[in-house]
Design a protein around this motif. Structure first.
Motif, PDB file in Angstrom:
ATOM      1  N   THR A  90       0.293  -0.924   0.132  1.00  0.00           N
ATOM      2  CA  THR A  90       0.098  -0.066   0.230  1.00  0.00           C
ATOM      3  C   THR A  90       0.459   1.171  -0.206  1.00  0.00           C
ATOM      4  OG1 THR A  90      -1.653  -1.336   1.126  1.00  0.00           O
ATOM      5  CG2 THR A  90      -1.778   1.633   1.104  1.00  0.00           C
ATOM      6  N   LEU A  91       1.833   1.476   1.106  1.00  0.00           N
ATOM      7  CA  LEU A  91       2.726   2.579   0.685  1.00  0.00           C
ATOM      8  C   LEU A  91       3.843   2.622  -0.238  1.00  0.00           C
ATOM      9  CD1 LEU A  91       4.055   2.048   4.426  1.00  0.00           C
ATOM     10  CD2 LEU A  91       2.482   4.089   3.800  1.00  0.00           C
ATOM     11  N   LYS A  92       3.949   1.774  -1.136  1.00  0.00           N
ATOM     12  CA  LYS A  92       5.264   1.798  -2.091  1.00  0.00           C
ATOM     13  C   LYS A  92       3.596   1.806  -3.570  1.00  0.00           C
ATOM     14  CE  LYS A  92       8.908   0.021  -0.436  1.00  0.00           C
ATOM     15  NZ  LYS A  92       9.473   0.940  -0.485  1.00  0.00           N
ATOM     16  N   GLY A  93       2.765   1.903  -3.332  1.00  0.00           N
ATOM     17  CA  GLY A  93       1.568   2.539  -4.335  1.00  0.00           C
ATOM     18  C   GLY A  93       1.175   1.340  -4.526  1.00  0.00           C
ATOM     19  N   TYR A  94       0.677   0.003  -4.327  1.00  0.00           N
ATOM     20  CA  TYR A  94       0.903  -1.125  -5.350  1.00  0.00           C
ATOM     21  C   TYR A  94      -0.819  -1.708  -4.772  1.00  0.00           C
ATOM     22  CZ  TYR A  94       5.032  -1.919  -6.750  1.00  0.00           C
ATOM     23  OH  TYR A  94       7.017  -1.863  -7.427  1.00  0.00           O
ATOM     24  N   ARG A  95      -1.536  -0.531  -5.060  1.00  0.00           N
ATOM     25  CA  ARG A  95      -3.346  -0.898  -4.802  1.00  0.00           C
ATOM     26  C   ARG A  95      -3.725  -1.983  -4.721  1.00  0.00           C
ATOM     27  NH1 ARG A  95      -4.447   4.546  -7.678  1.00  0.00           N
ATOM     28  NH2 ARG A  95      -3.280   5.230  -6.065  1.00  0.00           N
ATOM     29  N   TYR A  96      -3.923  -2.690  -6.515  1.00  0.00           N
ATOM     30  CA  TYR A  96      -4.475  -3.621  -6.484  1.00  0.00           C
ATOM     31  C   TYR A  96      -4.208  -5.217  -6.584  1.00  0.00           C
ATOM     32  CZ  TYR A  96      -6.873  -0.040  -9.714  1.00  0.00           C
ATOM     33  OH  TYR A  96      -7.238   0.793  -9.726  1.00  0.00           O
ATOM     34  N   ILE A  97      -2.038  -5.329  -6.063  1.00  0.00           N
ATOM     35  CA  ILE A  97      -1.646  -6.131  -5.125  1.00  0.00           C
ATOM     36  C   ILE A  97      -2.698  -6.238  -3.915  1.00  0.00           C
ATOM     37  CG2 ILE A  97       0.307  -7.536  -4.679  1.00  0.00           C
ATOM     38  CD1 ILE A  97       0.922  -6.473  -7.004  1.00  0.00           C
ATOM     39  N   ALA A  98      -2.567  -4.983  -3.697  1.00  0.00           N
ATOM     40  CA  ALA A  98      -2.890  -4.901  -1.504  1.00  0.00           C
ATOM     41  C   ALA A  98      -4.219  -5.517  -1.637  1.00  0.00           C
ATOM     42  CB  ALA A  98      -2.472  -3.248  -1.264  1.00  0.00           C
ATOM     43  N   ALA A  99      -5.412  -4.868  -1.875  1.00  0.00           N
ATOM     44  CA  ALA A  99      -5.940  -5.373  -2.568  1.00  0.00           C
ATOM     45  C   ALA A  99      -5.889  -6.684  -2.695  1.00  0.00           C
ATOM     46  CB  ALA A  99      -7.156  -4.658  -3.174  1.00  0.00           C
ATOM     47  N   ALA A 100      -5.718  -7.364  -3.041  1.00  0.00           N
ATOM     48  CA  ALA A 100      -6.085  -9.053  -3.245  1.00  0.00           C
ATOM     49  C   ALA A 100      -4.950  -9.326  -2.003  1.00  0.00           C
ATOM     50  CB  ALA A 100      -4.794  -9.690  -4.461  1.00  0.00           C
ATOM     51  N   VAL A 101      -4.045  -9.229  -1.883  1.00  0.00           N
ATOM     52  CA  VAL A 101      -3.664  -9.696  -0.306  1.00  0.00           C
ATOM     53  C   VAL A 101      -4.191  -9.637   0.527  1.00  0.00           C
ATOM     54  CG1 VAL A 101      -1.461  -9.237   1.121  1.00  0.00           C
ATOM     55  CG2 VAL A 101      -1.156  -8.867  -0.729  1.00  0.00           C
ATOM     56  N   SER A 102      -4.642  -8.393   0.823  1.00  0.00           N
ATOM     57  CA  SER A 102      -6.001  -8.108   1.903  1.00  0.00           C
ATOM     58  C   SER A 102      -7.122  -8.780   2.712  1.00  0.00           C
ATOM     59  CB  SER A 102      -6.214  -6.634   2.247  1.00  0.00           C
ATOM     60  OG  SER A 102      -6.913  -6.611   1.074  1.00  0.00           O
ATOM     61  N   VAL A 103      -8.051  -9.473   1.084  1.00  0.00           N
ATOM     62  CA  VAL A 103      -8.470 -10.744   1.199  1.00  0.00           C
ATOM     63  C   VAL A 103      -7.913 -12.013   1.772  1.00  0.00           C
ATOM     64  CG1 VAL A 103      -9.991 -11.574  -0.247  1.00  0.00           C
ATOM     65  CG2 VAL A 103      -9.710  -9.519  -0.327  1.00  0.00           C
ATOM     66  N   MET A 104      -6.737 -11.845   1.516  1.00  0.00           N
ATOM     67  CA  MET A 104      -5.998 -13.756   1.360  1.00  0.00           C
ATOM     68  C   MET A 104      -5.905 -13.006   3.621  1.00  0.00           C
ATOM     69  SD  MET A 104      -6.269 -15.852  -0.473  1.00  0.00           S
ATOM     70  CE  MET A 104      -5.509 -17.047   1.006  1.00  0.00           C
ATOM     71  N   GLU A 105      -5.823 -11.890   4.037  1.00  0.00           N
ATOM     72  CA  GLU A 105      -5.121 -11.121   4.932  1.00  0.00           C
ATOM     73  C   GLU A 105      -6.476 -11.797   5.851  1.00  0.00           C
ATOM     74  OE1 GLU A 105      -4.257  -7.641   7.494  1.00  0.00           O
ATOM     75  OE2 GLU A 105      -3.691  -7.200   5.765  1.00  0.00           O
ATOM     76  N   VAL A 106      -7.382 -11.047   5.427  1.00  0.00           N
ATOM     77  CA  VAL A 106      -8.519 -11.652   6.215  1.00  0.00           C
ATOM     78  C   VAL A 106      -9.269 -12.860   6.596  1.00  0.00           C
ATOM     79  CG1 VAL A 106     -11.337 -10.378   6.428  1.00  0.00           C
ATOM     80  CG2 VAL A 106      -9.559  -9.063   5.845  1.00  0.00           C
ATOM     81  N   LEU A 107      -9.217 -13.286   5.518  1.00  0.00           N
ATOM     82  CA  LEU A 107      -9.637 -15.262   5.468  1.00  0.00           C
ATOM     83  C   LEU A 107      -9.121 -15.130   6.918  1.00  0.00           C
ATOM     84  CD1 LEU A 107     -10.572 -15.513   2.103  1.00  0.00           C
ATOM     85  CD2 LEU A 107     -11.814 -15.331   3.977  1.00  0.00           C
TER      86      LEU A 107
END
Length: 180
Positions: free
Chosen positions: A30-47
């Protein structure tokens, strides 16, 4: 403690390492600006988070599960940071001030593929060679090593630029012409 209790601790510990590794990576992305990859990672993170927290909440009377959760959290931060170090996302800007007559020259750095802007600066003891060097983070340590070999007394400061636009170096990155 039974085998089931020990297995539960290990599962909670491992789940939390994975969860916090994803959390750390998502934050960095997120801090580096990779917002779509960060969003995909957050889905796995929450699960993973929900599964791990559910296991702990279902067994709140077992203090060892809380300890495993906390230890997994701390371990996950370290694992996430190690992964990010290996990925070395982004770029680094290095400011160098060298003795005017040192072996460290913009020409030598440019021959290695680094983008260098240089100028003469005035220091306490006379003229100095000042340089701004831009490089991908994966080459950061090699750059520091080269600078120290050529001028062990060089003054070095580095930071991560948020935006890069234009210039010779950006064109060469796009053409794949950097050589290290």
């Amino acid at each position: 403690m039974t085998f089931d209790g020990a297995a539960m601790m290990i599962i909670i510990f491992l789940i939390n390492i994975v969860y916090v590794t994803f959390l750390t990576m998502r934050t960095i992305l997120t801090l580096k600006g990779y917002r779509y990859i960060a969003a995909a990672v957050s889905v796995m993170e929450v699960l993973i988070y929900i599964i791990g927290l559910g296991l702990v909440l279902d067994n709140l009377d077992e203090i060892q599960n809380l300890i495993a959760y906390a230890l997994g959290f701390g371990s996950g931060v370290i694992v996430g940071m190690k992964i990010e170090e290996k990925l070395a996302l982004g770029y680094i800007m290095v400011s160098v001030i060298a003795l005017d007559r040192s072996e460290l020259s913009p020409k030598k750095l440019r021959e290695k593929g680094y983008g260098v802007t240089d100028w003469t600066a005035n220091g306490l003891d006379g003229d100095r060679q000042a340089m701004q060097i831009l490089t991908p983070r994966k080459y950061e340590l090699k750059l520091y090593q080269l600078i120290k070999e050529l001028d062990p007394k060089a003054f070095i400061i580095s930071y991560e630029p948020k935006t890069i636009h234009g210039g010779f170096w950006v064109k060469n990155i796009k053409k794949g012409k950097l050589s290290r």
